[in-house]
Design a protein around this motif. Structure first.
Motif: not given
Ligand SMILES: [Zn+2]
Length: 355
Positions: A181, A184, A228, A231, A235
Motif C-alpha cells: 500500500c 500505509c 488495503c 486502510c 488505495r
Molecule cells: Zn494501506
C-alpha cells in the motif's frame, strides 16, 4: 529450518558414457504437417541430460502415475521418443504416437495447424509432472504444514503437497508477488510456481539484453484501487515480483508476439524481431532472485527458435550436446553442427539454461 527432501535419482557420469556408447542423440524428427513447434521443444528436452538418462535407463517406469487425466501416457510416449532418438539406429524418426496422445488431451495440438511452441512446452511440463508424480515421505510428521518454515518454503510444500516428480525438481521454480500500500506500507505476499519465465521485451528497442528483459519483468508496477486490509479502503499500491526459488533448469521465454493495437479488432498477431543478447555461459541469476536455494549460475544448452509470422512460421532448435560439447541445429529431420557464434539470433524464442 530449510526442508530438504531428497529424491534419489540414479544418474551419473557412467550413464552419460553408456548413452554415448549406445547412440548419438543427433537424430532428426520428421515434420508431420506443421509439427515443427513440437519437434523444436522435443529436441530441447532431448538435450536435457538428466531427463534423458531418466528415460533411457528406465527409472521413469517406477514413477508412471495413472491417477490423472493423461494416465501416464504422455510421459510414456515422450520416453519412447527419447529412447529412439538415443538408440543410434535412425537418422530421423516420426512421433505420431506422441502427437496422437497429445492431441487427445488438447484439441489445438491435434490438427495440422501451426501452434505456439511456448504454449506446447508449458502444457507438456504440467502433463509430465502429473504423469511422473510420486509421493514423497516427509522426514518428520506434519512437515508439510510446519509453521516454522519460511513463507516461501511453506508455500512450496503447500503447492507440491508431498508429491514430487523429476520434472518438478528440474524445471519448476517459484515467484513471490508482493503488493504494498502506497499510503500505509501494508504488504501482502503470494507465491506462484512456474515451469518457465515468460518475459516482455522493452518497447520499441531494436536490441536489448536478457538482463533488460529480466529487469523489466521484476520492476515495480503501480496498481490502482487495491483493497488495503489495513486502510480498509481502495488505495494505490506497488506490485513487485521476485524469484523466490530458482530451478536447476531455468527456461526463459521471450514474448515476441503481440496484438497490434491498431488492428486489435482483427486480432492480428505481430512479431517483435528484437535482437536479444543473452549469455551462453555464466548467466548470474543472483541479482534477479531473493536469497534462495540453488546455484544462481547458469549455462545455456538449448534454444527454441521461431522464424516468420505466427501463422506461417517455422521452428528449429539449437542444442548443445552433453556428449560432444558442440552445438547442433535441429531443423525437423535434418541435424547439422553449427558454431557457437550462431546460437544468438533474433529468432531466439525460448532459452534453456542449466545450473
Ligand atoms: Zn494501506
Amino acid at each position: 529450518m530449510v526442508l530438504k527432501v531428497k529424491v534419489r535419482l540414479k544418474y551419473s557420469h557412467n550413464h552419460i558414457v553408456w548413452l554415448f556408447k549406445r547412440g548419438r542423440g543427433l537424430t532428426g524428427l520428421k515434420n508431420l504437417g506443421n509439427t515443427c513447434y513440437m519437434n523444436s521443444i522435443i529436441q530441447c528436452l532431448n538435450n536435457t541430460a538428466i531427463l534423458v538418462t531418466y528415460f533411457c535407463n528406465g527409472q521413469y517406469l517406477e514413477h508412471v502415475n495413472r491417477s490423472h487425466s493423461t494416465r501416464g501416457a504422455i510421459a510414456e510416449e515422450l520416453a519412447a521418443v527419447v529412447r529412439a532418438l538415443w538408440s543410434g539406429q535412425y537418422r530421423f524418426i516420426a512421433t505420431k504416437d506422441l502427437r496422437n496422445e497429445v492431441g487427445k488431451h488438447q484439441r489445438a495440438f491435434r490438427g495440422g495447424e501451426q501452434q505456439d511452441s511456448h504454449e506446447f512446452l508449458t502444457i507438456l511440463m504440467d502433463w509430465l509432472h502429473l504423469d511422473l508424480q510420486f509421493a514423497i515421505k516427509p522426514p518428520q510428521k506434519n512437515v508439510c504444514v510446519q509453521e516454522g518454515l519460511p513463507a516461501a518454503e511453506r508455500a512450496w510444500h503447500e503447492y507440491t503437497r508431498c508429491k514430487e516428480s523429476l520434472v518438478l525438481r528440474l524445471f519448476y521454480g517459484q515467484i513471490r508477488s508482493t503488493v504494498r500500500c502506497v499510503r500505509c506500507a501494508e504488504r501482502s505476499a503470494t507465491y506462484d510456481s512456474f515451469s518457465n519465465l515468460s518475459l516482455e521485451l522493452p518497447a520499441a528497442a531494436a536490441r536489448c539484453t536478457l538482463q533488460d528483459c529480466l529487469n523489466l519483468y521484476l520492476k515495480d508496477e503501480t496498481i490502482p484501487g487495491w483493497n488495503c486490509p489495513k486502510c480498509k479502503e481502495k488505495r494505490d499500491a506497488v506490485k513487485k515480483l521476485d524469484i523466490s526459488r530458482l530451478p536447476p533448469v531455468l527456461v526463459i521465454h521471450f514474448k515476441r508476439f503481440y496484438v497490434d493495437p491498431k488492428e486489435y479488432m482483427s486480432n492480428t498477431y505481430r512479431k517483435k524481431q528484437t535482437y536479444i543478447d543473452f549469455p551462453l555461459e555464466e548467466l548470474d541469476m543472483s541479482q534477479f532472485s531473493l536469497h534462495c536455494p540453488g546455484n544462481p549460475m547458469y549455462n545455456l544448452y538449448a534454444v527454441s527458435n521461431h522464424y516468420g509470422s505466427m501463422e506461417g512460421g517455422h521452428y528449429t532448435a539449437y542444442c548443445k550436446s552433453s556428449v560432444y560439447g558442440k552445438w547442433y541445429k535441429y531443423d525437423d529431420h535434418v541435424v547439422t553442427e553449427i558454431p557457437a557464434s550462431e546460437v544468438k539470433s533474433s529468432a531466439a524464442s525460448i532459452l534453456f539454461y542449466t545450473s
